[in-house]
Scaffold this motif. Structure first.
Motif, mmCIF file in Angstrom:
data_model
loop_
_atom_site.group_PDB
_atom_site.id
_atom_site.type_symbol
_atom_site.label_atom_id
_atom_site.label_comp_id
_atom_site.label_asym_id
_atom_site.label_seq_id
_atom_site.Cartn_x
_atom_site.Cartn_y
_atom_site.Cartn_z
ATOM 1 N N PHE A 8 8.195 -1.767 -7.070
ATOM 2 C CA PHE A 8 7.186 -2.824 -7.086
ATOM 3 C C PHE A 8 6.479 -2.888 -8.432
ATOM 4 O O PHE A 8 6.149 -1.860 -9.033
ATOM 5 C CB PHE A 8 6.148 -2.588 -5.985
ATOM 6 N N SER A 68 4.111 -8.961 -0.565
ATOM 7 C CA SER A 68 5.099 -10.019 -0.732
ATOM 8 C C SER A 68 5.729 -9.885 -2.106
ATOM 9 O O SER A 68 5.070 -9.472 -3.066
ATOM 10 C CB SER A 68 4.415 -11.380 -0.591
ATOM 11 N N THR A 69 7.005 -10.243 -2.230
ATOM 12 C CA THR A 69 7.683 -10.085 -3.522
ATOM 13 C C THR A 69 8.250 -11.399 -4.064
ATOM 14 O O THR A 69 9.080 -11.394 -4.966
ATOM 15 C CB THR A 69 8.833 -9.062 -3.408
ATOM 16 N N GLU A 96 7.798 -3.950 1.506
ATOM 17 C CA GLU A 96 7.986 -5.383 1.339
ATOM 18 C C GLU A 96 7.715 -6.099 2.654
ATOM 19 O O GLU A 96 8.144 -5.659 3.726
ATOM 20 C CB GLU A 96 9.401 -5.691 0.858
ATOM 21 N N TYR A 121 4.041 1.239 -0.732
ATOM 22 C CA TYR A 121 4.307 -0.190 -0.614
ATOM 23 C C TYR A 121 5.505 -0.453 0.295
ATOM 24 O O TYR A 121 6.515 0.253 0.241
ATOM 25 C CB TYR A 121 4.584 -0.803 -1.992
ATOM 26 N N THR A 181 14.187 -1.706 -6.617
ATOM 27 C CA THR A 181 13.249 -1.941 -5.516
ATOM 28 C C THR A 181 11.886 -1.339 -5.854
ATOM 29 O O THR A 181 11.116 -0.977 -4.972
ATOM 30 C CB THR A 181 13.778 -1.330 -4.207
ATOM 31 N N SER A 188 3.172 -9.918 -7.293
ATOM 32 C CA SER A 188 3.837 -8.702 -6.842
ATOM 33 C C SER A 188 5.312 -9.032 -6.671
ATOM 34 O O SER A 188 5.655 -10.032 -6.049
ATOM 35 C CB SER A 188 3.228 -8.181 -5.535
ATOM 36 N N PHE A 189 6.165 -8.184 -7.235
ATOM 37 C CA PHE A 189 7.597 -8.452 -7.181
ATOM 38 C C PHE A 189 8.339 -7.172 -7.511
ATOM 39 O O PHE A 189 7.729 -6.160 -7.879
ATOM 40 C CB PHE A 189 7.984 -9.587 -8.145
ATOM 41 N N PHE A 190 9.661 -7.204 -7.364
ATOM 42 C CA PHE A 190 10.478 -6.056 -7.716
ATOM 43 C C PHE A 190 10.895 -6.146 -9.185
ATOM 44 O O PHE A 190 11.259 -7.225 -9.661
ATOM 45 C CB PHE A 190 11.752 -6.000 -6.870
ATOM 46 N N GLY A 220 -0.461 -10.043 -2.459
ATOM 47 C CA GLY A 220 0.634 -10.870 -2.943
ATOM 48 C C GLY A 220 0.310 -12.342 -2.922
ATOM 49 O O GLY A 220 0.846 -13.075 -2.096
#
Length: 314
Positions: A82, A66-67, A105, A103, A80, A73-75, A125
């Motif tokens: 991670f 999950s972002t 999304e 990874y 894009t 966890s994110f961009f 996430g």
């Protein structure tokens, strides 16, 4: 490490000079300096031995992430790629296990479905370990969630505890752990009006409702998320208020229920990171050193106060 390299270099020079003085060829010196690029200690070898052969042979672990819950966890901004503390932890885990993470999304609500269907070997996430989720998946717990209130600075004198949210409209995200439901179920027993919960499909939609004024600017926030947003200036005019009444929750990486060998391999790798200081280093970098566990573990979420969740309404 630099000091060691210099020592080896000096040793090489001395050996080379000695060989020349003795009339020997330099080829004899080469084996003395040969060394593996990465020395594997017994713990690393043991962790790799636990990893099922199908993952070792593939050389990868497919990870649903999950972002929407930075810093979990994110961009990275504008990319894009991670990132996040859970991403860094899992990157370190896979390095120990000798495989690469791939990874993908995934919406938060589909993280469990991803490992159940086989789309993902692992999901991560901001996934809280509780009794309902444990029926479907196994957790490799690595950190804790604690919670704070996120309120307007102007309301600091009127909102001091979680029970000051009784009687208000509050946004909640579908599929998330019902921490706030559990706490505010006590409103009426305290002689207060019940809170009115409004569901949103994801955290972004909920945040937009708050920012636009459709919901009051009063919310709960996971401590890690709140600190990250505060440092990034994403909650102007708002402050965080400790909410110990909301207790804690363990979070971890998840695998499909019964995928015990994979869970044990990940746990073994995490233990190495705990022991060598890398775990503490990553948490400190994200200002969440106080959210540590003493040790990782498979399915140990029952040690947290929010392990038992309210059952869904039929």
């Amino acid at each position: 490490m630099q000091g060691k390299r210099l020592t080896v270099t000096k040793l090489s020079t001395l050996v080379t000079k000695g060989l020349r003085a003795a009339g020997l060829t330099l080829a004899v010196a080469a084996p003395l300096l040969a060394a593996p690029a990465f020395a594997q200690d017994a713990a690393t070898e043991a962790a790799r031995a636990l990893l099922p052969a199908k993952y070792r042979d593939a050389g990868v672990l497919n990870v649903g992430a999950s972002t929407v819950y930075a810093p979990h966890s994110f961009f990275k901004e504008g990319t894009t790629e991670f990132t996040g503390y859970e991403i860094e932890l899992f990157n370190a885990v896979t390095e120990i296990l000798g495989v690469k993470p791939v990874y993908t999304e995934a919406p938060f609500q589909q993280l469990i479905a991803g490992v159940k269907s086989g789309r993902s070997d692992v999901s991560l996430g901001d996934l809280g370990d509780n009794d309902l989720r444990r029926e479907q998946v196994d957790f490799i717990d690595h950190t804790r969630l604690t919670f704070q209130l996120l309120i307007d600075a102007a309301d600091k004198d009127s909102i001091k505890t979680v029970f000051d949210l009784c009687g208000r409209d509050l946004g909640v995200v579908q599929g998330t752990t019902n921490i706030i439901f559990k706490a505010l179920s006590q409103c009426e027993s305290k002689g207060l009006k019940p809170a009115n919960f409004i569901e949103f499909p994801d955290a972004t939609a909920k945040d937009q409702a708050i920012q636009s004024g459709r919901l009051p600017r009063a919310d709960i926030s996971a401590t890690a998320v709140g600190r990250f947003r505060e440092a990034a200036g994403l909650n102007p005019g708002q402050i965080l208020v400790p909410a110990p009444e909301l207790g804690d929750l363990y979070i971890g990486f998840i695998v499909d229920k019964g995928n015990t060998e994979l869970a044990n391999a990940i746990e073994a790798a995490l233990k190495i990171l705990f022991d060598n200081g890398k775990y503490a280093e990553i948490l400190a970098a994200y200002n969440i050193a106080d959210l540590n566990l003493e040790a990782p573990g498979v399915n140990i979420g029952q040690n947290a106060s929010n392990w038992v969740q309210p059952k869904p309404k039929s």
